[in-house]
Write a protein that holds these residues in place. Structure first.
Motif, PDB file in Angstrom:
ATOM      1  N   VAL A  46       0.906  -1.070   0.220  1.00 47.97           N
ATOM      2  CA  VAL A  46       0.117  -0.060  -0.116  1.00 47.97           C
ATOM      3  C   VAL A  46       0.832   1.201   0.148  1.00 47.97           C
ATOM      4  CG1 VAL A  46      -1.738   1.262   1.251  1.00 47.97           C
ATOM      5  CG2 VAL A  46      -1.829  -1.160   1.119  1.00 47.97           C
ATOM      6  N   ARG A  47       1.983   1.242   0.839  1.00 46.32           N
ATOM      7  CA  ARG A  47       2.752   2.385   1.006  1.00 46.32           C
ATOM      8  C   ARG A  47       3.326   2.637  -0.487  1.00 46.32           C
ATOM      9  NH1 ARG A  47       5.905   0.498   4.471  1.00 46.32           N
ATOM     10  NH2 ARG A  47       4.714   1.101   6.185  1.00 46.32           N
ATOM     11  N   ASN A  52       4.053   5.799  -5.477  1.00 44.90           N
ATOM     12  CA  ASN A  52       3.933   5.868  -6.930  1.00 44.90           C
ATOM     13  C   ASN A  52       2.981   6.789  -7.325  1.00 44.90           C
ATOM     14  OD1 ASN A  52       6.201   4.130  -7.448  1.00 44.90           O
ATOM     15  ND2 ASN A  52       4.980   2.311  -7.421  1.00 44.90           N
ATOM     16  N   GLY A  53       1.835   6.788  -6.684  1.00 41.06           N
ATOM     17  CA  GLY A  53       0.700   7.668  -7.249  1.00 41.06           C
ATOM     18  C   GLY A  53       1.043   9.027  -6.828  1.00 41.06           C
ATOM     19  N   ALA A  54       1.636   9.447  -5.698  1.00 42.41           N
ATOM     20  CA  ALA A  54       1.972  10.844  -5.309  1.00 42.41           C
ATOM     21  C   ALA A  54       2.924  11.440  -6.288  1.00 42.41           C
ATOM     22  CB  ALA A  54       2.533  10.683  -4.038  1.00 42.41           C
ATOM     23  N   SER A  55       4.070  10.442  -6.868  1.00 42.08           N
ATOM     24  CA  SER A  55       5.278  10.745  -7.598  1.00 42.08           C
ATOM     25  C   SER A  55       4.436  11.331  -9.086  1.00 42.08           C
ATOM     26  CB  SER A  55       6.241   9.948  -7.634  1.00 42.08           C
ATOM     27  OG  SER A  55       5.806   8.713  -8.224  1.00 42.08           O
ATOM     28  N   LEU A  56       3.532  10.643  -9.503  1.00 43.18           N
ATOM     29  CA  LEU A  56       2.978  10.754 -10.630  1.00 43.18           C
ATOM     30  C   LEU A  56       2.112  12.146 -10.671  1.00 43.18           C
ATOM     31  CD1 LEU A  56       1.355   7.483 -11.907  1.00 43.18           C
ATOM     32  CD2 LEU A  56       3.434   8.562 -13.160  1.00 43.18           C
ATOM     33  N   VAL A  57       1.630  12.253  -9.742  1.00 44.68           N
ATOM     34  CA  VAL A  57       1.113  13.582  -9.404  1.00 44.68           C
ATOM     35  C   VAL A  57       1.843  14.818  -9.394  1.00 44.68           C
ATOM     36  CG1 VAL A  57      -0.589  14.937  -7.666  1.00 44.68           C
ATOM     37  CG2 VAL A  57      -1.177  12.662  -8.297  1.00 44.68           C
ATOM     38  N   VAL A  58       2.838  14.760  -8.775  1.00 42.86           N
ATOM     39  CA  VAL A  58       3.988  15.781  -8.724  1.00 42.86           C
ATOM     40  C   VAL A  58       4.390  15.974 -10.060  1.00 42.86           C
ATOM     41  CG1 VAL A  58       6.069  16.398  -7.845  1.00 42.86           C
ATOM     42  CG2 VAL A  58       4.497  15.499  -6.329  1.00 42.86           C
TER      43      VAL A  58
END
Length: 74
Positions: A46-47, A52-58
């Motif tokens: 989950v972490r 990965n999702g946060a890095s894609l948003v950034v």
């Protein structure tokens, strides 16, 4: 670079921030329940997915910001 004025905090804006925080907490709790109970994912999985999702948003925000600054200079 022009200065962007900060919006003034009004009762409406503070209320919207509080509602957004509550919705985010409920969504996080629901996702935590689904990931651990239903999908049986480990906390490390989950972490990793969250990072990965946060890095894609950034990355998206950086690319969108770079494109906007180039259009303003023309």
């Amino acid at each position: 670079m022009p200065k962007i004025p900060m919006p003034k905090l009004s009762v409406r804006v503070v209320g919207q921030l509080v509602v957004a925080a509550i919705v985010a907490l409920v969504a996080a709790a629901a996702l935590d329940y689904i990931a651990h109970s239903q999908l049986e994912l480990s906390p490390d999985a989950v972490r990793g997915g969250a990072l990965n999702g946060a890095s894609l948003v950034v990355a998206f925000l950086l690319v969108a910001g770079i494109g906007r600054s180039q259009k303003d200079k023309r």
